[in-house]
Design an enzyme around this catalytic site. Sequence first.
Site, PDB file in Angstrom:
ATOM      1  N   ASP A 104       0.840  -1.180   0.000  1.00  0.00           N
ATOM      2  CA  ASP A 104       0.000   0.000   0.000  1.00  0.00           C
ATOM      3  C   ASP A 104       0.893   1.253   0.000  1.00  0.00           C
ATOM      4  O   ASP A 104       1.775   1.382  -0.842  1.00  0.00           O
ATOM      5  CB  ASP A 104      -0.949  -0.070   1.216  1.00  0.00           C
ATOM      6  CG  ASP A 104      -1.979   1.032   1.266  1.00  0.00           C
ATOM      7  OD1 ASP A 104      -2.998   0.907   0.567  1.00  0.00           O
ATOM      8  OD2 ASP A 104      -1.764   2.015   1.990  1.00  0.00           O
ATOM      9  N   TYR A 209      -1.312  10.925   1.312  1.00  0.00           N
ATOM     10  CA  TYR A 209      -2.195  10.929   0.148  1.00  0.00           C
ATOM     11  C   TYR A 209      -2.179  12.289  -0.549  1.00  0.00           C
ATOM     12  O   TYR A 209      -2.191  12.354  -1.773  1.00  0.00           O
ATOM     13  CB  TYR A 209      -3.625  10.569   0.563  1.00  0.00           C
ATOM     14  CG  TYR A 209      -3.815   9.111   0.859  1.00  0.00           C
ATOM     15  CD1 TYR A 209      -4.250   8.239  -0.130  1.00  0.00           C
ATOM     16  CD2 TYR A 209      -3.556   8.598   2.126  1.00  0.00           C
ATOM     17  CE1 TYR A 209      -4.427   6.882   0.139  1.00  0.00           C
ATOM     18  CE2 TYR A 209      -3.726   7.250   2.407  1.00  0.00           C
ATOM     19  CZ  TYR A 209      -4.163   6.405   1.401  1.00  0.00           C
ATOM     20  OH  TYR A 209      -4.319   5.061   1.674  1.00  0.00           O
ATOM     21  N   HIS A 267      -6.942  -6.908  -0.388  1.00  0.00           N
ATOM     22  CA  HIS A 267      -5.852  -5.928  -0.340  1.00  0.00           C
ATOM     23  C   HIS A 267      -4.808  -6.281   0.715  1.00  0.00           C
ATOM     24  O   HIS A 267      -3.644  -5.922   0.588  1.00  0.00           O
ATOM     25  CB  HIS A 267      -6.452  -4.552  -0.044  1.00  0.00           C
ATOM     26  CG  HIS A 267      -5.447  -3.452   0.057  1.00  0.00           C
ATOM     27  ND1 HIS A 267      -4.655  -3.056  -0.997  1.00  0.00           N
ATOM     28  CD2 HIS A 267      -5.095  -2.647   1.101  1.00  0.00           C
ATOM     29  CE1 HIS A 267      -3.879  -2.055  -0.625  1.00  0.00           C
ATOM     30  NE2 HIS A 267      -4.127  -1.796   0.642  1.00  0.00           N
TER      31      HIS A 267
END
Length: 300
Positions: A104, A209, A267
């Site tokens: 991730d 992010y 995930h």
Amino acid sequence: MPVHADIDIRHHRATVGGLGHHYVTAGAGPALVLLHGFPQTSREWHPLIQRLAGHFRVIAPDLRGIGGFPGPASGYDKFTLADDIKGIVEQAGADGPVLICGHDMGAYVGFAYALRHRDNAAALVTVDAPLPGTRLGDSLAANPRTWHIPFHANVDVAHLLIAGREKEYIDYFVSSRIYDRAAVTPDDIDAYAAAYRAPGALRAGLEMYRALSQDSADNKAALAEARLAIPFTAVASGVTAVRPALEEMVGEVAEKGQVEIVDRAGHWIPEERPDRLAEIITDVAARAGHHTGTGTGEAR
């Protein structure tokens, strides 16, 4: 792959550029750096550590601002985070180039490390993370399935809505992207919620992010000079992976790349399929000549 539940995981503090960082080590052998994603910590790697500490000296840091040491207001672009990791690796006493595996957000940091510190990277494994600066990675912000990317990048609104509800949000976020719900336990959720309730930790994760547009530009500039020459494997979930798109991504960034799709996993591959991921990592290490040992010696 054998599981060594009694592996001695040691906790450490490093100071890099005046900032405190937490990291754990285990095992002995060539260095393997494991980089966690959001909304997790180095805890996500415990199943891998139990399988790989007999072959590698594992170094698993918490990313800037998330390991109990409040981070600064800026510096969450992945090249800066890669510099953090290089400092931690040096203070951990790792000799020579390291094998990097990131999941991730940690995959973005690992990729930046491989681009920025090419002489210090032996091989790279990314886990379920289309990379910024590639066609696939840059398309995610407009994909409804990856709604969380633009949401988290809108840091102030995301912080307003998540703060005080960290456990509920993390539990939903994990559940919505998992195949085997039992793989991430209620104790894990509690631990992650506690970590992101710490002062500054949630904002640090969200700032990573916000920095993705800068990461894309940085990666494109680095790739314009040269693609990665080290072995690179992109690992992806069998639930969501589209092999042709992943193979295109791998070709954009690496001369010696390949794709591994892990079935029966969402995930959270490090917890859902740790045996398969451990096999992939050891295979990549062999391709890189990053030879593994056989002992279970303790790390410093």
